[in-house]
Design an enzyme around this catalytic site. Structure first.
Site, PDB file in Angstrom:
ATOM      1  CE  LYS A 108       1.777   4.101  -6.002  1.00 30.82           C
ATOM      2  NZ  LYS A 108       1.397   4.700  -7.283  1.00 30.82           N
ATOM      3  CD  GLN A 124       3.651   6.248  -9.740  1.00 26.61           C
ATOM      4  OE1 GLN A 124       3.356   5.199  -9.170  1.00 26.61           O
ATOM      5  NE2 GLN A 124       3.244   7.432  -9.302  1.00 26.61           N
ATOM      6  CG  ASP A 148      -3.583   3.178  -9.865  1.00 29.58           C
ATOM      7  OD1 ASP A 148      -3.574   3.188  -8.616  1.00 29.58           O
ATOM      8  OD2 ASP A 148      -2.587   3.468 -10.563  1.00 29.58           O
TER       9      ASP A 148
END
Ligand code: NAP
Length: 300
Positions: free
Chosen positions: A54, A98, A121
């Site tokens: 990422k 994460q 997200d």
């Protein structure tokens, strides 16, 4: 019939090229560079690889990234404190934590402490609610990537029978909601579904996200169906495979995504898209009114 293989790497590259242009425009117009903060707790090897990818993808399109590493035994209040400070940081337009988090963590509490305006997200309740009523700000990256692949191949959704196998909060459920918004007729299957094949055989479009290698066999798929394999499974011999028997199903389907090289590359690209969109909202001052904790724009 032999399926057309949907090249997720090529589509993801096009999206990243577009991202690069959007970043350049933002920088030229406002002097601001989109910023993404990534928080990782613990040393799970797969998570370390995902975070590295990422951050590399951010650099590739010109997004500034900040990485915060915590040991697995950190107090979760320290992580929430970090998120609170990032919520108030005008240089940060996206925040992601994460997953998975260590079992001792209250995942919902962590995810909901991220400002809905920076929730790139798409896991905050506000953005999840937006999926239900339409018009979410940040669609979750993996199902968003699947939609982009279908759009790229000009595969119509309206009125089609779509079966989603997998009902997780991060893939299956948002996928189903997004497909409903496109006026598909959607069925959702999960581990307790009795006789999975009686559903999958009806699918014009089959999206599989179960995390179970070879779950979908050719006899479960209608001739000419579009098959999107979200699954990522590491076999004992080290090979990476999806949830679909690729060779068997490719002989029957009209389109199919490979693993690797299908949905995977799209997920990271859609994270970049959401981060840039967030920065553009900041530029245009079009924030979510209810949950907004986004600091006022600083004029130079
Ligand atoms: P998850 O949280 O474990 O959810 C799996 C879902 O599949 C659950 O709803 C489960 O049902 C269902 N399921 C499990 N076995 C099944 C079976 N035999 N028949 C029907 N349904 C079954 O996993 P996830 O996070 O959604 O991820 C799913 C897969 O996608 C994994 O392989 C993951 O690695 C992959 N993934 C890929 C990407 C990407 O970028 N390509 C991104 C995210 C995830 P229950 O709800 O009844 O337990």
């Amino acid at each position: 019939m032999t399926a057309k293989i949907i090249d997720g790497v090529a589509v993801a590259k096009k999206i990243r090229d577009d991202c690069r242009g959007r970043v350049q425009r933002i920088v030229a117009q406002s002097g601001t560079r989109p910023g993404l903060a990534v928080i990782i707790v613990g040393s799970d090897p797969a998570s370390q690889i995902y975070v590295r990818n990422k951050i590399r993808a951010c650099a590739n399109v010109g997004i500034e990234s900040l990485r915060f590493d915590y040991p697995a035994d950190v107090n979760q209040d320290a992580v929430i404190d970090r998120i609170t400070r990032l919520n108030d940081d005008p240089a940060v337009h996206g925040i992601l934590v994460q997953l998975p988090l260590p079992p001792s963590f209250d995942m919902a509490r962590i995810l909901h402490s991220i400002s809905a305006d920076k929730d790139v997200d798409g896991f905050h309740l506000y953005n999840v609610g937006g999926l239900v009523v339409g018009g979410t700000v940040f669609p979750p990256c993996t199902p968003y990537g699947v939609l982009k692949l279908l759009e790229h191949e000009h595969i119509a959704l309206e009125g089609r029978n779509v079966v989603v196998v997998g009902a997780s909060n991060i893939v299956g459920k948002p996928m189903a909601l997004m497909l409903m918004q496109h006026e598909a007729t959607v069925s959702i299957c999960h581990a307790k579904t009795r006789d999975l094949a009686q559903f999958t055989i009806l699918a014009d479009i089959l999206v599989v996200a179960a995390g179970y290698p070879n779950l979908i066999q050719p006899e479960m798929v209608r001739t000419g169906a579009v098959v999107i394999d979200v699954g990522i499974n590491r076999l004992g011999d080290g090979r990476l495979v999806g949830d679909v028997n690729f060779d068997g199903v490719a002989a029957k389907a009209s389109y199919i995504t490979p693993v690797p090289g299908g949905v995977g590359p799209m997920t990271v690209s859609m994270l970049l898209v959401n981060t840039i969109t967030s920065c553009e909202r900041w530029q245009q001052q079009t924030f979510v009114p209810i949950f907004s904790k986004f600091p006022a724009r600083v004029t130079k």
